[in-house]
Design a protein around this motif. Structure first.
Motif, PDB file in Angstrom:
ATOM      1  N   PRO A 208       0.805  -1.233   0.000  1.00 25.08           N
ATOM      2  CA  PRO A 208       0.000   0.000   0.000  1.00 25.08           C
ATOM      3  C   PRO A 208       0.835   1.279   0.000  1.00 25.08           C
ATOM      4  O   PRO A 208       1.826   1.380   0.721  1.00 25.08           O
ATOM      5  CB  PRO A 208      -0.809  -0.093   1.303  1.00 25.08           C
ATOM      6  N   MET A 209       0.399   2.210  -0.850  1.00 28.20           N
ATOM      7  CA  MET A 209       0.973   3.566  -0.916  1.00 28.20           C
ATOM      8  C   MET A 209       2.455   3.588  -1.311  1.00 28.20           C
ATOM      9  O   MET A 209       3.163   4.531  -0.982  1.00 28.20           O
ATOM     10  CB  MET A 209       0.761   4.312   0.411  1.00 28.20           C
ATOM     11  N   THR A 210       2.900   2.545  -2.005  1.00 27.14           N
ATOM     12  CA  THR A 210       4.290   2.579  -2.487  1.00 27.14           C
ATOM     13  C   THR A 210       4.333   3.020  -3.947  1.00 27.14           C
ATOM     14  O   THR A 210       5.399   3.258  -4.487  1.00 27.14           O
ATOM     15  CB  THR A 210       4.957   1.190  -2.366  1.00 27.14           C
ATOM     16  N   ASP A 211       3.149   3.119  -4.579  1.00 27.65           N
ATOM     17  CA  ASP A 211       3.102   3.506  -5.992  1.00 27.65           C
ATOM     18  C   ASP A 211       3.060   5.017  -6.180  1.00 27.65           C
ATOM     19  O   ASP A 211       2.876   5.520  -7.261  1.00 27.65           O
ATOM     20  CB  ASP A 211       1.871   2.863  -6.651  1.00 27.65           C
ATOM     21  N   ARG A 212       3.187   5.751  -5.100  1.00 33.11           N
ATOM     22  CA  ARG A 212       3.201   7.218  -5.166  1.00 33.11           C
ATOM     23  C   ARG A 212       4.238   7.721  -4.172  1.00 33.11           C
ATOM     24  O   ARG A 212       4.613   6.988  -3.236  1.00 33.11           O
ATOM     25  CB  ARG A 212       1.818   7.793  -4.841  1.00 33.11           C
ATOM     26  N   MET A 217       1.876   5.749   5.485  1.00 34.93           N
ATOM     27  CA  MET A 217       1.550   4.334   5.304  1.00 34.93           C
ATOM     28  C   MET A 217       0.056   4.108   5.546  1.00 34.93           C
ATOM     29  O   MET A 217      -0.609   4.930   6.157  1.00 34.93           O
ATOM     30  CB  MET A 217       2.343   3.487   6.314  1.00 34.93           C
ATOM     31  N   SER A 218      -0.443   2.994   5.044  1.00 33.65           N
ATOM     32  CA  SER A 218      -1.848   2.627   5.267  1.00 33.65           C
ATOM     33  C   SER A 218      -1.934   1.115   5.190  1.00 33.65           C
ATOM     34  O   SER A 218      -1.460   0.521   4.235  1.00 33.65           O
ATOM     35  CB  SER A 218      -2.718   3.267   4.175  1.00 33.65           C
ATOM     36  N   PHE A 219      -2.513   0.498   6.209  1.00 36.78           N
ATOM     37  CA  PHE A 219      -2.537  -0.966   6.210  1.00 36.78           C
ATOM     38  C   PHE A 219      -3.944  -1.561   6.273  1.00 36.78           C
ATOM     39  O   PHE A 219      -4.095  -2.770   6.267  1.00 36.78           O
ATOM     40  CB  PHE A 219      -1.692  -1.509   7.377  1.00 36.78           C
ATOM     41  N   SER A 220      -4.985  -0.697   6.306  1.00 38.02           N
ATOM     42  CA  SER A 220      -6.321  -1.280   6.488  1.00 38.02           C
ATOM     43  C   SER A 220      -6.808  -1.965   5.211  1.00 38.02           C
ATOM     44  O   SER A 220      -7.549  -2.947   5.266  1.00 38.02           O
ATOM     45  CB  SER A 220      -7.309  -0.237   6.997  1.00 38.02           C
ATOM     46  N   GLY A 221      -6.389  -1.456   4.023  1.00 35.61           N
ATOM     47  CA  GLY A 221      -6.794  -2.082   2.754  1.00 35.61           C
ATOM     48  C   GLY A 221      -6.231  -3.487   2.635  1.00 35.61           C
ATOM     49  O   GLY A 221      -6.886  -4.407   2.138  1.00 35.61           O
ATOM     50  N   LEU A 222      -5.015  -3.627   3.105  1.00 37.24           N
ATOM     51  CA  LEU A 222      -4.329  -4.921   3.076  1.00 37.24           C
ATOM     52  C   LEU A 222      -5.106  -5.950   3.902  1.00 37.24           C
ATOM     53  O   LEU A 222      -5.281  -7.105   3.515  1.00 37.24           O
ATOM     54  CB  LEU A 222      -2.924  -4.705   3.641  1.00 37.24           C
ATOM     55  N   LYS A 223      -5.579  -5.465   5.032  1.00 37.57           N
ATOM     56  CA  LYS A 223      -6.370  -6.311   5.932  1.00 37.57           C
ATOM     57  C   LYS A 223      -7.639  -6.798   5.216  1.00 37.57           C
ATOM     58  O   LYS A 223      -8.019  -7.960   5.331  1.00 37.57           O
ATOM     59  CB  LYS A 223      -6.736  -5.450   7.150  1.00 37.57           C
ATOM     60  N   THR A 224      -8.260  -5.895   4.430  1.00 35.56           N
ATOM     61  CA  THR A 224      -9.469  -6.268   3.690  1.00 35.56           C
ATOM     62  C   THR A 224      -9.143  -7.295   2.610  1.00 35.56           C
ATOM     63  O   THR A 224      -9.903  -8.246   2.382  1.00 35.56           O
ATOM     64  CB  THR A 224     -10.107  -5.006   3.050  1.00 35.56           C
ATOM     65  N   GLN A 225      -7.993  -7.126   1.947  1.00 35.13           N
ATOM     66  CA  GLN A 225      -7.586  -8.110   0.930  1.00 35.13           C
ATOM     67  C   GLN A 225      -7.418  -9.495   1.558  1.00 35.13           C
ATOM     68  O   GLN A 225      -7.805 -10.505   0.977  1.00 35.13           O
ATOM     69  CB  GLN A 225      -6.261  -7.691   0.290  1.00 35.13           C
ATOM     70  N   VAL A 226      -6.844  -9.508   2.741  1.00 33.95           N
ATOM     71  CA  VAL A 226      -6.656 -10.782   3.427  1.00 33.95           C
ATOM     72  C   VAL A 226      -8.015 -11.388   3.795  1.00 33.95           C
ATOM     73  O   VAL A 226      -8.247 -12.583   3.612  1.00 33.95           O
ATOM     74  CB  VAL A 226      -5.801 -10.612   4.709  1.00 33.95           C
ATOM     75  N   LEU A 227      -8.916 -10.534   4.253  1.00 32.09           N
ATOM     76  CA  LEU A 227     -10.258 -10.999   4.628  1.00 32.09           C
ATOM     77  C   LEU A 227     -10.937 -11.694   3.442  1.00 32.09           C
ATOM     78  O   LEU A 227     -11.488 -12.787   3.571  1.00 32.09           O
ATOM     79  CB  LEU A 227     -11.103  -9.811   5.114  1.00 32.09           C
ATOM     80  N   VAL A 256      10.057  -1.672   4.207  1.00 33.38           N
ATOM     81  CA  VAL A 256      11.425  -1.530   3.681  1.00 33.38           C
ATOM     82  C   VAL A 256      11.463  -0.410   2.630  1.00 33.38           C
ATOM     83  O   VAL A 256      12.366   0.435   2.648  1.00 33.38           O
ATOM     84  CB  VAL A 256      11.943  -2.874   3.103  1.00 33.38           C
ATOM     85  N   ILE A 257      10.473  -0.397   1.742  1.00 33.81           N
ATOM     86  CA  ILE A 257      10.425   0.653   0.709  1.00 33.81           C
ATOM     87  C   ILE A 257      10.369   2.033   1.371  1.00 33.81           C
ATOM     88  O   ILE A 257      11.094   2.957   1.006  1.00 33.81           O
ATOM     89  CB  ILE A 257       9.213   0.444  -0.240  1.00 33.81           C
ATOM     90  N   LYS A 258       9.515   2.161   2.389  1.00 32.34           N
ATOM     91  CA  LYS A 258       9.357   3.469   3.053  1.00 32.34           C
ATOM     92  C   LYS A 258      10.642   3.863   3.788  1.00 32.34           C
ATOM     93  O   LYS A 258      11.029   5.037   3.800  1.00 32.34           O
ATOM     94  CB  LYS A 258       8.182   3.419   4.042  1.00 32.34           C
ATOM     95  N   CYS A 259      11.303   2.902   4.395  1.00 33.85           N
ATOM     96  CA  CYS A 259      12.559   3.207   5.104  1.00 33.85           C
ATOM     97  C   CYS A 259      13.627   3.671   4.126  1.00 33.85           C
ATOM     98  O   CYS A 259      14.348   4.645   4.379  1.00 33.85           O
ATOM     99  CB  CYS A 259      13.073   1.975   5.854  1.00 33.85           C
ATOM    100  N   ARG A 260      13.735   2.965   2.986  1.00 39.77           N
ATOM    101  CA  ARG A 260      14.761   3.357   1.998  1.00 39.77           C
ATOM    102  C   ARG A 260      14.502   4.776   1.493  1.00 39.77           C
ATOM    103  O   ARG A 260      15.410   5.574   1.334  1.00 39.77           O
ATOM    104  CB  ARG A 260      14.774   2.371   0.841  1.00 39.77           C
TER     105      ARG A 260
END
Ligand code: KG4
Ligand code: ZN
Length: 359
Positions: A208-212, A217-227, A256-260
């Protein structure tokens, strides 16, 4: 009343912000003298999460015995203490009050200074408990159950927020994902253990949010994908492990992307990783790999000091007390508290930012 400029000997650290009772004694010259932790995990497990009132009551039961035990391990009496540090926020109000009340009472009785420590500053400075201690300036990735932040640390107390989560914290995403797949509380470590048993690449979750550009950061969408993936599955053990593996992969790669990016944007040469999710082995390995590729150095606390503990509070409090800071002798806690409102060392006592931190 204790003088604000008191130079303390060993400092007692008390952590009670959530579901761990942590106590430690840290001495500026001799380092960490003793530490002990009592985890309430079993108490909350049947409810699937922390029950605040139960947490407060258990801190009441465990704190004083743990203080006695820690002092005994350090070979000290209470009278040998030079200062007391306690977590004053952020956290659960009742739980915080237990630690604050005990710390303040002890300091009052002993006529020594006490200081309320910001829990996240404790996490952030925890790598300084290790032999190879990071010197500011550095960038810190703080990933816990309540926070996912990238912070530029110019000096101790001088913190600039580079990126934050817009919704769930990384640890919260681990915990909620684990819960929805029926894993026991606390979910993060359980999910990470399960992930070890699966091969990656069976599910493709977004980063999430690495394409811009940007460091939020945002992790709630990821949680929905897992659901959705879980609902469509046969709920078997193999699929649970496969989802766990690819979910962990998605979170780790995103961090890792955000840290770099943060290292590049600031030009910093040191990256500190702290908070409960910092105990995640895959995150540690992949950040270490990114560091050797990009030419920066990583600093992690030992595993037991990634999650909540008294040692980080004793250390952070010791640093501030030695800089001449301590608060008025009042029992006050701050369930919400902006890390950026803290004062730098050598400036006003840390009370100054605190008054405005009530929400
Ligand atoms: O820092 P911490 O002990 O408490 C807070 O201040 O929140 O962090 C706890 C968080 C929980 O969400 C837990 O699931 C997560 O850290 N955690 C992990 C791991 N160990 C703890 N998440 C992923 N992998 C781990 N190994
Ligand atoms: Zn924490």
């Amino acid at each position: 009343m204790p003088s604000i400029n008191a130079k303390p000997g060993p400092v007692l650290g008390i952590e009670t912000s959530c579901d761990e009772t942590g106590v430690a004694v840290y001495d500026r010259g001799r380092g960490l003298l003793a530490h002990a932790l009592y985890s309430q995990v079993e108490l909350h497990a049947e409810y699937g999460g922390v029950v605040p009132e139960l947490a407060s009551r258990d801190h009441v039961r465990k704190l004083l015995p743990l203080i006695r035990q820690t002092l005994a391990e350090a070979g000290m009496a209470v009278a040998d203490l030079g200062g007391v540090a306690y977590t004053a926020g952020p956290g659960l109000v009742g739980a915080l009050l237990v630690g604050a009340a005990a710390a303040r009472s002890l300091a009052w009785a002993l006529e020594i200074p006490a200081i309320g420590v910001h829990h996240m500053e404790g996490h952030l400075l925890a790598p300084m408990l290790e032999e190879d201690s990071p010197e500011p300036p550095f960038v810190a990735l703080l990933v816990s159950g309540g926070h996912s932040m990238l912070i530029e640390v110019e000096a101790i107390g001088r913190y600039r927020l580079l990126g934050d989560t817009l919704d769930d914290a990384a640890g919260e995403a681990f915990d909620k994902t684990a819960k929805l797949m029926g894993l026991p509380y606390p979910g993060g470590p359980a999910l990470a253990r399960l992930a070890e048993t699966a091969v990656p690449g069976q599910f493709r979750f977004t980063r999430p949010m690495t394409d811009r550009p940007g460091l939020d950061m945002s992790f709630s969408g990821l949680k929905t994908q897992v659901l959705l993936a879980w609902q469509r599955s046969d709920h078997g053990d193999a699929v649970r492990a496969a989802i766990a593996r690819d979910f962990e992969e998605a979170i780790v790669e995103t961090l890792v992307i955000k840290c770099r990016r943060a290292m590049q944007a600031t030009g910093a040469k040191r990256l500190v990783i702290a908070g409960g999710v910092g105990a995640n082995r895959r995150l540690r390995a992949q950040l270490a790999e990114a560091a050797s590729r990009d030419g920066f150095k990583t600093y992690f606390p030992r595993l037991e000091f990634c999650t909540d503990n008294g040692a980080m509070i004793a250390l952070a409090g010791s640093i501030r007390l030695h800089a001449g800071q301590c608060n008025d002798p009042q029992i006050r806690v701050f369930p919400r508290w902006d890390l950026q409102s803290l004062s730098a060392l050598g400036t006003a006592p840390s009370n100054s930012g605190v008054e405005t931190a009530w929400t």
